[in-house]
Structure formats: structure tokens, C-alpha cells
Design a protein around this motif. Structure first.
Motif, PDB file in Angstrom:
ATOM      1  N   THR A 146     -12.017  36.782  27.374  1.00 51.70           N
ATOM      2  CA  THR A 146     -11.833  36.201  26.051  1.00 51.70           C
ATOM      3  C   THR A 146     -12.954  36.572  25.093  1.00 51.70           C
ATOM      4  N   ASP A 147     -14.025  37.174  25.606  1.00 57.73           N
ATOM      5  CA  ASP A 147     -15.149  37.499  24.738  1.00 57.73           C
ATOM      6  C   ASP A 147     -15.130  38.965  24.297  1.00 57.73           C
ATOM      7  N   TYR A 148     -13.930  39.612  24.366  1.00 62.79           N
ATOM      8  CA  TYR A 148     -13.863  41.038  24.018  1.00 62.79           C
ATOM      9  C   TYR A 148     -14.282  41.279  22.574  1.00 62.79           C
ATOM     10  N   LYS A 149     -14.046  40.309  21.679  1.00 59.32           N
ATOM     11  CA  LYS A 149     -14.466  40.460  20.286  1.00 59.32           C
ATOM     12  C   LYS A 149     -15.973  40.639  20.215  1.00 59.32           C
ATOM     13  N   GLY A 150     -16.697  39.788  20.944  1.00 55.32           N
ATOM     14  CA  GLY A 150     -18.147  39.854  20.947  1.00 55.32           C
ATOM     15  C   GLY A 150     -18.661  41.150  21.539  1.00 55.32           C
TER      16      GLY A 150
END
Length: 323
Positions: A146-150
């Protein structure tokens, strides 16, 4: 007893390894652009007295071309890279951001080749390969977290910071590292000031509300700063951005830019450990593998730095002995 160079390198490496932790502690309280503005404004104030002294001593006079150059480096290094960096900390663990951002010397390899015509060595190519594989492991393409944006923001931050460094290298001899970075901080902060001002104008707000760029709307200069987080903000501005960079520049002065860059190869090992202790961040297995590969990459790059330095040192000793 440790030498001056060792003290400067170790101290700045420790300070820089806490950058993501301090940013993470403030990430949910202060807008990323606002925090970037405040951080580099405070940092610039710390560096400004030494910068003015150097400019007077070297009789450096800024032309319109110089100002344009600093606004370019300020835009790349502060407005884009550091804003992406701070935004990444909202979505991603500080340890992951620290490791990915520390790969910025690797991104300099292709950029330096195309912009400065610097040919990569065998070691730098090996480093690049290991870093790409390491980043792929952290990104975990077979099961995107879920942290692929970061993660993507961290990579963009590292790439744009690399571009800033390569462009900065073009004028490094003229200004020196301290003057160049201080004026870059000030120029970048002036651009951020204008962006923050524009964020409060009605058309700008309507354009950015309920979009991926929502963080660009309703930015305040002081909102979110409280007595509980003021100490962290001052630490990030004064210690990390101010004295951290100052110690780094002192390390360059007493050694060389290549030797001082060892700091950024210590950070990938130290930052995750500090994040584990201070923020209690767990490191996923695939992230751990990625960190290990990036550490191997850093070691390979470090070898290419140390060997020429040692050779140069030996040659200098021989010349001194002859005279």
C-alpha cells in the motif's frame, strides 16, 4: 584519537541518518511543502553567515545568469526533490525512504554521462545494477504494498536530487559547495514562498481540491506547528539542514568531495537501524533484501571512491618526501 575529517564525516552521517525520522514525526502535522519551506529557511539562516564571509573573501558577485542558475538548482533540489521526499514520508516508512534516497549517487551515473560526458567505471555499473535490483525488491512488484506511492515519490526525489547535484557540479569550482547550497536553499525557498502564497488564492484552491494535488491547496506558513513538535522542527532545520550540511562541507574542505561522500554510503545501514529503535518500524523481508542489495551497491561505489583517493594520497606522500 579521531582526526577532524573522521569527526566531520561520522557526525554528519549520524545527523543525516535522522533526517527521515524527524520528517516522519512531522509528516502528519505539517504540509510537506510548508515543512520543506520552513526546514530550508532555517537551514539557510544557519549557513548564511559563513556564506557571506566566503563571498566577501572570494569577491563573488552574482549576475543575472548566476541568479537564474540558483533558481534552477533551487527548483530541482528543494522545490521538487525535497517536497517529493517529505511527501513520500506520509505514505512510506522512514527507513525505506532513507535507503531509496541514499541511492541518489547511483542515479548520477547516467546523468553525469549524458550531461557531463563522464564515463562510468566498472564499479559504478555494478553499483547501478545492484541498486536497480534492490529498488525492485523494495517495490515488490509481485505483491505491490500500500505504500507504493511513497516508494515512487522516494525514487523521484532521489532522481531529481541527482539531477540537482550533476547540474550543481557544473558550477562547483566557481562558488564552492557552501555558497552554492546556501544560495540554492534561499532560491528554492523563495519559489516555495510563492507557491504557498498562490495556494491560498481561490482559483488555485478550486483547481487542486479533491485531486492528487490536494496537498497544494490551503497551505499555511505556520499551521500545524505546536509546542509538542516545535523541537523536532527546529532539530530538522537547525541540526539536520543547517549543521548537518555545514559539517559535510567542512569534511569536503579537509578531505575531498569524493571522500566526504562516504557519508551517503553509511546512511543506508544506519538510518533503518535508527528508525527501528526510534519509530519502532518493522522491516519487511523483501524490503530487507532490497536494503542488503543497495548496501552491496554502496560498498561497490565506495571502493571506486577509496582506491583513487588512496592512490592520490600515496602519490602526494611520495612528492612530499622527494621535496
Amino acid at each position: 584519537m579521531m582526526s577532524k575529517a573522521s569527526i566531520y564525516i561520522v557526525a554528519s552521517a549520524i545527523i543525516f541518518s535522522t533526517m527521515e525520522i524527524a520528517g516522519k514525526l512531522l509528516a502528519t502535522d505539517i504540509n510537506p511543502l510548508q515543512l520543506t519551506f520552513l526546514r530550508f529557511f532555517i537551514g539557510a539562516l544557519v549557513l548564511l553567515p559563513s556564506t557571506i564571509q566566503i563571498m566577501i573573501h572570494k569577491q563573488i558577485k552574482l549576475t543575472r545568469t548566476d541568479l537564474g542558475y540558483f533558481f534552477l538548482t533551487g527548483f530541482l533540489g528543494i522545490v521538487i526533490s525535497m517536497s517529493f521526499f517529505q511527501l513520500a514520508l506520509i505514505f512510506t516508512p522512514a527507513s525505506t525512504v532513507a535507503v531509496i534516497f541514499s541511492t541518489n549517487p547511483i542515479f548520477m551515473i547516467p546523468l553525469a554521462y549524458f550531461l557531463l560526458k563522464e564515463k562510468p567505471t566498472k564499479n559504478t555499473i555494478i553499483s547501478l545494477i545492484f541498486s536497480i535490483i534492490g529498488l525492485a525488491c523494495i517495490l515488490n512488484p509481485f505483491s505491490i504494498s500500500t505504500d507504493y506511492k511513497g516508494i515512487l515519490l522516494s525514487i523521484l526525489s532521489a532522481i531529481t536530487f541527482s539531477l540537482y547535484c550533476v547540474i550543481g557540479k557544473m558550477k562547483f569550482a566557481k562558488y564552492g559547495s557552501l555558497v552554492m547550497n546556501c544560495l540554492t536553499f534561499l532560491a528554492g525557498d523563495l519559489i516555495l514562498f510563492l507557491l504557498i502564497y498562490l495556494s491560498n488564492l481561490s482559483p488555485w484552491i478550486r483547481m487542486n481540491e479533491n485531486t492528487p494535488f490536494e496537498f497544494l491547496a490551503h497551505i499555511s506558513f505556520w499551521k500545524g506547528i505546536t509546542y509538542s513538535n516545535l523541537a523536532v522542527l527546529l532539530y530538522l532545520g537547525v541540526i539536520v539542514t543547517g549543521f548537518g550540511y555545514l559539517l559535510y562541507f567542512l569534511a569536503i574542505d579537509v578531505t575531498s568531495a569524493t571522500t566526504a561522500s562516504i557519508i551517503f554510503f553509511i546512511k543506508p545501514a544506519l538510518a533503518p537501524l535508527l528508525a527501528l529503535i526510534i519509530l519502532k518500524e518493522n522491516i519487511a523481508f523483501h524490503t530487507g533484501i532490497g536494503i542488503l542489495l543497495i548496501l552491496i551497491s554502496s560498498y561497490s561505489t565506495l571502493q571506486s571512491i577509496i582506491r583513487p583517493t588512496n592512490h592520490s594520497t600515496v602519490s602526494t606522500m611520495k612528492i612530499s618526501h622527494q621535496h
